[in-house]
Design an enzyme around this catalytic site. Structure first.
Site, PDB file in Angstrom:
ATOM      1  N   ASP A  88      -8.551   9.974  -3.199  1.00  0.00           N
ATOM      2  CA  ASP A  88      -7.553  10.857  -2.588  1.00  0.00           C
ATOM      3  C   ASP A  88      -8.189  11.978  -1.766  1.00  0.00           C
ATOM      4  O   ASP A  88      -7.478  12.740  -1.104  1.00  0.00           O
ATOM      5  CB  ASP A  88      -6.665  11.470  -3.678  1.00  0.00           C
ATOM      6  CG  ASP A  88      -5.778  10.426  -4.336  1.00  0.00           C
ATOM      7  OD1 ASP A  88      -5.495   9.383  -3.704  1.00  0.00           O
ATOM      8  OD2 ASP A  88      -5.371  10.647  -5.495  1.00  0.00           O
ATOM      9  N   GLY A 111       4.021   7.112  -5.497  1.00  0.00           N
ATOM     10  CA  GLY A 111       3.550   5.772  -5.840  1.00  0.00           C
ATOM     11  C   GLY A 111       3.161   5.678  -7.308  1.00  0.00           C
ATOM     12  O   GLY A 111       3.384   4.652  -7.954  1.00  0.00           O
ATOM     13  N   ARG A 130       5.151   1.053   0.950  1.00  0.00           N
ATOM     14  CA  ARG A 130       3.913   0.786   0.199  1.00  0.00           C
ATOM     15  C   ARG A 130       3.998  -0.497  -0.636  1.00  0.00           C
ATOM     16  O   ARG A 130       5.058  -0.835  -1.148  1.00  0.00           O
ATOM     17  CB  ARG A 130       3.570   2.014  -0.673  1.00  0.00           C
ATOM     18  CG  ARG A 130       3.336   3.242   0.197  1.00  0.00           C
ATOM     19  CD  ARG A 130       2.947   4.437  -0.605  1.00  0.00           C
ATOM     20  NE  ARG A 130       1.665   4.267  -1.255  1.00  0.00           N
ATOM     21  CZ  ARG A 130       1.148   5.125  -2.123  1.00  0.00           C
ATOM     22  NH1 ARG A 130       1.823   6.216  -2.434  1.00  0.00           N
ATOM     23  NH2 ARG A 130      -0.023   4.902  -2.662  1.00  0.00           N
TER      24      ARG A 130
HETATM   25  C1  S3P Z   1      -3.480   7.517  -9.236  1.00  0.00           C
HETATM   26  C2  S3P Z   1      -4.318   6.529  -8.815  1.00  0.00           C
HETATM   27  C3  S3P Z   1      -4.802   6.392  -7.429  1.00  0.00           C
HETATM   28  C4  S3P Z   1      -4.521   7.652  -6.596  1.00  0.00           C
HETATM   29  C5  S3P Z   1      -3.149   8.228  -6.856  1.00  0.00           C
HETATM   30  C6  S3P Z   1      -2.981   8.563  -8.322  1.00  0.00           C
HETATM   31  C7  S3P Z   1      -3.075   7.549 -10.656  1.00  0.00           C
HETATM   32  O1  S3P Z   1      -4.139   5.304  -6.820  1.00  0.00           O
HETATM   33  O2  S3P Z   1      -4.678   7.371  -5.227  1.00  0.00           O
HETATM   34  O3  S3P Z   1      -2.964   9.397  -6.088  1.00  0.00           O
HETATM   35  O4  S3P Z   1      -2.550   8.576 -11.129  1.00  0.00           O
HETATM   36  O5  S3P Z   1      -3.266   6.531 -11.346  1.00  0.00           O
HETATM   37  P1  S3P Z   1      -4.703   3.810  -6.987  1.00  0.00           P
HETATM   38  O6  S3P Z   1      -4.955   3.613  -8.404  1.00  0.00           O
HETATM   39  O7  S3P Z   1      -3.622   2.913  -6.487  1.00  0.00           O
HETATM   40  O8  S3P Z   1      -5.943   3.761  -6.148  1.00  0.00           O
END
Ligand code: S3P
Length: 444
Positions: free
Chosen positions: A326, A100, A128
């Site tokens: 996380d 993601g 997602r």
């Molecule tokens: C991340 C932000 C978080 C985290 C993901 C990594 C990042 O997600 O859960 O594993 O590297 O910016 P969200 O910003 O969508 O909460």
């Protein structure tokens, strides 16, 4: 992106865990190192890069858009960037695998470049929500064609010049914040992100480190206003990536719940926007000590030692959630063997991670004998008081690396072991997880 064949594995208590280990590099910083280096003019050198599948997906995408990226040794990479505005049209679809972060941050980069990119991903990523980045990036002028519900596969057509915006984050998300800031790098004028609840700030630190003009103002209500001046030239950097505090949480919780254990993890990133898990474990009575505190590449780093502790249930304040977002899956495991009740709330975001982490953890923990009540926005867990969990069941990992690792940790303190149906997704963020846990077993 990982192999299609599922590999089940059973994790059991083989006695105490003891020793000193180092976990791979921080995933968030690794992604950003590659992306920003690819936008700098000249050669950047990165050491300690996480060589997990998620980060390799970012590397492949940046290569497909023109950067030269080479691996020169274990965790050592060089990147020759193309300059802000210099990304090129990729020949094929960008395969983001399970990641993601790669998807959302790269959508930001593409949004302000003169190119069209198609993003595809695995079954988990394809569910997602991407609307959270499509909304602000559309305001900046990019055009999107997404699958129903704003999901992958999706196509982005960037706009040059992009329109700088001021955007108030509707969800506490470092990915959304970073997507807008990265798009703003190639937009004329000032792009502003307004962040009511602080999230991880690696993008801000690294953008500054690469020479971008970025200011942060905290207003009277504690709301952060992050302003980036577009059109900057980024300067190549030498980056040392600290160990991932999210990966570190797995051996640390394993040590805390397994009697007789003492484990040290060295070189761990201690950025305060990431360390909520350690604060909450300490509030539960965890014996954690920090040593060798220092700074590396603009990030605080320390060695963490965990000794087996009798944990007590707590209520986790919802505003701590972004700094341990996380780590909730493994935190729920700790709560399952604590004394008394642990209450969590305000965790709706956990339902749209690599899996629905509230549902998956509740179902799996119940299957191995934990006392869990699943609420709409959190779990309420009645701990065993230090007794091992029953175990003896197979739980679903659902293509989610952190679910798989959390149940592996639960197996450490169970009577009959815990089988995870597929451990191959662990390679997305922590390829050495099983080897590290094995190396800590005194019985070896
Ligand atoms: C991340 C932000 C978080 C985290 C993901 C990594 C990042 O997600 O859960 O594993 O590297 O910016 P969200 O910003 O969508 O909460």
């Amino acid at each position: 992106m990982h192999s299609a064949d599922p590999r089940p594995a059973t994790f059991r208590n083989n006695g105490p865990l003891r020793g000193t280990v180092r976990v791979p590099g921080d995933k968030s910083i690794s992604h950003r190192s590659l992306m920003l280096s690819a936008l700098a003019v000249g050669e950047s050198r990165i050491t300690g890069l996480l060589e997990g599948e998620d980060v390799l997906a970012t590397a492949a995408a940046m290569r497909a858009m023109g950067a030269t990226i080479e691996r020169t040794g274990e965790g050592c990479w060089t990147v020759h960037g193309v300059g802000v505005g210099g990304l090129m049209q990729p020949a094929g679809a960008l395969d983001m695998g399970n990641s993601g972060t790669s998807t959302r941050l790269l959508m930001g980069l593409v949004a302000s470049h003169r190119l069209t990119a198609t993003f595809i991903g695995d079954a988990s990523l394809s569910k997602r929500p991407m609307g959270r980045v499509i909304d602000p990036l559309s305001l900046m002028g990019a055009e999107f064609t997404a699958s129903p519900g704003g999901t992958l596969p999706l196509m982005v057509r960037g706009l040059v010049p992009a329109i700088p915006i001021s955007y108030r984050l509707p969800v506490a998300s470092a990915q959304v914040k970073s997507a807008v800031l990265l798009a703003g790098l190639n937009a004329p004028g000032i792009t502003e992100v307004i962040e009511p609840i602080p999230t991880r700030d690696h993008s801000e630190r690294m953008l500054r480190g690469f020479g971008a003009e970025l200011s942060i103002e905290v207003d009277a209500d504690g709301v952060r206003h992050i302003r980036l001046v577009g059109g900057a030239e980024l300067r190549p950097q030498t980056i040392e990536v600290p160990g991932d505090p999210s990966s570190t949480a797995f051996p640390i919780v394993a040590a805390l719940i397994t009697p007789g254990s003492e484990v040290t993890v060295t070189h761990v990133g201690m950025n305060p926007t990431r360390t909520g898990i350690y604060k909450m474990l300490e509030a539960m009575g965890a014996d954690l000590t920090y040593s060798n505190e220092r700074e590396i590449g603009g990030e605080p780093v320390a060695d963490i030692t965990a000794r087996h502790s009798v944990l007590r249930g707590i209520e986790v304040p919802p505003d701590v959630a972004p700094s341990m977002i996380d780590e909730f899956p493994v935190f729920f495991v700790a709560a399952s063997v604590a004394q008394g009740r642990t209450i969590t709330s305000g965790l709706d975001e956990l339902r749209v991670k690599e899996s629905d982490r509230l549902a998956l953890m509740a179902t799996g923990l119940k299957a191995i004998g934990a006392n869990v009540d699943e609420r709409e926005d959190g779990l309420v867990i009645e701990g065993t008081g230090g007794e091992p969990l029953e175990g003896g069941a197979t739980v679903a990992g659902a293509l989610d690396h952190r679910i798989a690792m959390s149940f592996a940790v639960a197996g450490q303190h169970s009577y009959h072991g815990v089988t995870v149906d597929d451990v191959t997704p662990i390679a997305t963020s922590f390829p050495t997880f099983e080897a590290i846990i094995d190396s800590l077993k005194v019985s070896n």
